[in-house]
Design an enzyme around this catalytic site. Structure first.
Site, PDB file in Angstrom:
ATOM      1  N   VAL A   1       0.960  -1.117   0.107  1.00  8.27           N
ATOM      2  CA  VAL A   1      -0.001  -0.025   0.058  1.00  8.27           C
ATOM      3  C   VAL A   1       0.700   1.431  -0.055  1.00  8.27           C
ATOM      4  O   VAL A   1       0.399   2.357   0.093  1.00  8.27           O
ATOM      5  CB  VAL A   1      -1.063  -0.036   1.215  1.00  8.27           C
TER       6      VAL A   1
ATOM      7  N   LEU B   1       3.587   3.936   1.482  1.00  8.02           N
ATOM      8  CA  LEU B   1       3.848   4.683   2.729  1.00  8.02           C
ATOM      9  C   LEU B   1       2.475   5.381   3.387  1.00  8.02           C
ATOM     10  O   LEU B   1       2.401   6.699   3.149  1.00  8.02           O
ATOM     11  CB  LEU B   1       5.006   5.620   2.642  1.00  8.02           C
ATOM     12  N   HIS B   2       1.449   4.597   3.458  1.00  9.45           N
ATOM     13  CA  HIS B   2       0.381   5.139   4.153  1.00  9.45           C
ATOM     14  C   HIS B   2      -0.111   4.587   5.094  1.00  9.45           C
ATOM     15  O   HIS B   2       0.187   3.130   5.518  1.00  9.45           O
ATOM     16  CB  HIS B   2      -0.848   4.908   2.887  1.00  9.45           C
ATOM     17  N   ALA B   3      -1.093   5.151   6.040  1.00  8.63           N
ATOM     18  CA  ALA B   3      -1.615   4.439   7.308  1.00  8.63           C
ATOM     19  C   ALA B   3      -0.568   3.681   8.232  1.00  8.63           C
ATOM     20  O   ALA B   3       0.548   4.513   8.721  1.00  8.63           O
ATOM     21  CB  ALA B   3      -2.807   3.787   6.983  1.00  8.63           C
TER      22      ALA B   3
ATOM     23  N   PRO C   1       2.028   1.447   7.642  1.00  8.83           N
ATOM     24  CA  PRO C   1       3.336   1.427   7.248  1.00  8.83           C
ATOM     25  C   PRO C   1       4.099   2.672   7.481  1.00  8.83           C
ATOM     26  O   PRO C   1       5.135   2.847   7.925  1.00  8.83           O
ATOM     27  CB  PRO C   1       3.511   0.924   5.721  1.00  8.83           C
TER      28      PRO C   1
END
Length: 88
Positions: free
Chosen positions: A12, A14-16, A18
């Site tokens: 996904v 570098l979101h949420a 991670p």
């Protein structure tokens, strides 16, 4: 100054989660660290909003930079976090 190019392993990007794990790891380092896309403006790796603002996707390259004593060890630790798919 030490510099390293790393491929984002998270599916996904570098979101949420991670991004949060990366920012926590960056904040734990004894030296200042920046992250940016190649050719782009680097941002403070300890800022969740700045890291999310990069809109870095899985499989893309990012450039990590650290300066000071322990910079290479900091980059080693952060490279491991970025290369791991935490959503798998």
């Amino acid at each position: 100054m030490s510099e390293r190019t790393v491929v984002i392993g998270s599916s996904v990007g570098l979101h949420a989660r991670p991004a949060a794990l990366f920012v926590q790891a960056a904040a734990a380092q004894p030296v200042p660290v920046t992250i940016g896309k190649p050719g782009g403006e680097p941002v403070d790796a300890r800022s969740i909003l700045s890291v999310l603002g990069l809109d870095a996707k899985g499989g893309e390259e990012v450039v990590l930079r650290a300066d000071g004593e322990g910079a290479e060890a900091a980059l080693d630790a952060l490279e491991t976090v970025l290369a791991t798919d935490h959503d798998a």
